[in-house]
Design a protein around this motif. Structure first.
Motif, PDB file in Angstrom:
ATOM      1  N   PRO A 101     -96.183  69.393  66.001  1.00 44.84           N
ATOM      2  CA  PRO A 101     -95.297  69.824  67.090  1.00 44.84           C
ATOM      3  C   PRO A 101     -94.276  68.770  67.513  1.00 44.84           C
ATOM      4  CG  PRO A 101     -97.417  69.171  67.979  1.00 44.84           C
ATOM      5  CD  PRO A 101     -97.559  69.134  66.478  1.00 44.84           C
ATOM      6  N   ARG A 149     -91.825  76.210  68.799  1.00 46.63           N
ATOM      7  CA  ARG A 149     -90.689  75.744  69.594  1.00 46.63           C
ATOM      8  C   ARG A 149     -89.917  74.646  68.864  1.00 46.63           C
ATOM      9  NH1 ARG A 149     -92.003  75.562  76.066  1.00 46.63           N
ATOM     10  NH2 ARG A 149     -92.745  77.721  76.298  1.00 46.63           N
ATOM     11  N   GLY A 167     -98.125  69.011  78.263  1.00 48.29           N
ATOM     12  CA  GLY A 167     -96.857  68.305  78.209  1.00 48.29           C
ATOM     13  C   GLY A 167     -96.616  67.448  79.431  1.00 48.29           C
ATOM     14  N   LEU A 193     -96.088  63.111  74.313  1.00 48.92           N
ATOM     15  CA  LEU A 193     -95.297  64.120  75.007  1.00 48.92           C
ATOM     16  C   LEU A 193     -94.902  63.619  76.394  1.00 48.92           C
ATOM     17  CD1 LEU A 193     -97.341  67.321  74.050  1.00 48.92           C
ATOM     18  CD2 LEU A 193     -94.998  66.831  73.327  1.00 48.92           C
ATOM     19  N   ARG A 197     -96.169  75.102  70.302  1.00 46.24           N
ATOM     20  CA  ARG A 197     -95.341  73.899  70.299  1.00 46.24           C
ATOM     21  C   ARG A 197     -94.669  73.701  68.940  1.00 46.24           C
ATOM     22  NH1 ARG A 197     -95.235  70.987  74.757  1.00 46.24           N
ATOM     23  NH2 ARG A 197     -96.916  71.202  76.302  1.00 46.24           N
ATOM     24  N   GLU A 224     -91.487  65.418  77.287  1.00 46.36           N
ATOM     25  CA  GLU A 224     -91.502  66.782  76.716  1.00 46.36           C
ATOM     26  C   GLU A 224     -92.359  67.683  77.585  1.00 46.36           C
ATOM     27  OE1 GLU A 224     -90.224  68.086  73.729  1.00 46.36           O
ATOM     28  OE2 GLU A 224     -89.075  66.289  73.286  1.00 46.36           O
TER      29      GLU A 224
END
Length: 266
Positions: free
Chosen positions: A107, A40, A26, A260, A37, A265
């Protein structure tokens, strides 16, 4: 009225064995597995009562329980994620209003994609399942075409009718337009986001149908619904400036890591 997200994950992927445990770095430099991921991403969705990882592999089970996920073990005979979701729901004895299949290779799925998907299915009592569609920018369309030109299986595109009913899903880039588009311009191509929301009856019926000819040729599980005469509601979602891509091949890892980083992220 309850909504359950099931994340189907298998180790023995034909194109990318062990994909759920692939590590993604990330923006902060931390590397997390693809399955974590995705979990999440599921946990960030509003209005969800339960998130379950469904797998047939002990390595994925151990990784998922290690980061705090609930896991349902399923059989190795599941032919795709929809069958794995159906088995997990049946094994756990669940009877939710809606089951969401968030596939474990997505993700970057924004929470509002799933929230709007659930709202769309609730608003259409005639639909047994729904899936999100995202209008491609010129940049995304070019990326899809580049994958196909390189012989890689990338994202899926979809065409739909006036009532937002899915007409066909394919790993080719449709419709054909014969022209190029500026990177930030909208195009007539819609990316199919690999998430599904099912009513339990539709999900429970699915494993009892034989694999269809088109499903087998394309390798797309949702075509079994179309081949058996079931309407798929397409719910258009907006990226809101966020980039979206699914991890289909090892070559996608640097692309997703770059996204990301760009989005900040962790």
């Amino acid at each position: 009225m309850s909504v359950v997200i099931v994340i189907p994950a298998r180790f023995a992927s034909t194109r990318y064995p062990g994909k759920p445990l692939a590590m993604l770095r990330g923006a902060g430099g931390e590397s997390l597995s693809l399955i974590e991921r995705s979990w999440r991403a599921a946990k960030s969705v509003g209005g969800i009562d339960r998130v379950i990882v469904a797998t047939d592999d002990d390595r994925i089970r151990d990784a998922a329980t290690g980061f705090g996920a609930e896991v349902a073990m399923t059989s190795t005979s599941c032919r795709n994620g929809t069958e794995r979701c159906a088995e997990a729901v049946a094994n756990l004895g669940l009877s939710p209003e809606i089951v969401v299949n968030l596939q474990g290779d997505a993700p970057l799925t924004p929470s509002w994609f799933i929230e709007e998907l659930v709202a769309g299915l609730r608003a259409d009592p005639q639909a047994g399942l729904a899936t999100p569609v995202l209008q491609c920018s010129g940049r995304m369309r070019a990326d899809l075409l580049a994958d196909r030109a390189a012989g890689r299986v990338g994202g899926t595109t979809v065409v739909f009718g006036a009532q937002m009913q899915g007409l066909y899903f394919t790993k080719e880039v449709i419709p054909f337009t014969g022209r190029d588009y500026p990177a930030d311009a909208p195009t007539p191509v819609f990316h199919h986001v690999g998430v599904y929301a099912y009513r339990p009856q539709a999900l429970a019926a699915y494993p009892h149908w034989p694999e269809g000819r088109l499903e087998t040729l394309e390798g797309l599980e949702q075509l079994r619904f179309l081949e058996n005469g079931h309407r798929i509601l397409c719910v258009e979602v907006e990226a809101r400036g966020r980039q979206f891509w699914e991890l289909n091949n090892p070559e996608d890892i640097p692309r997703i890591e770059a996204m990301l980083a760009e989005m900040g992220e962790a």
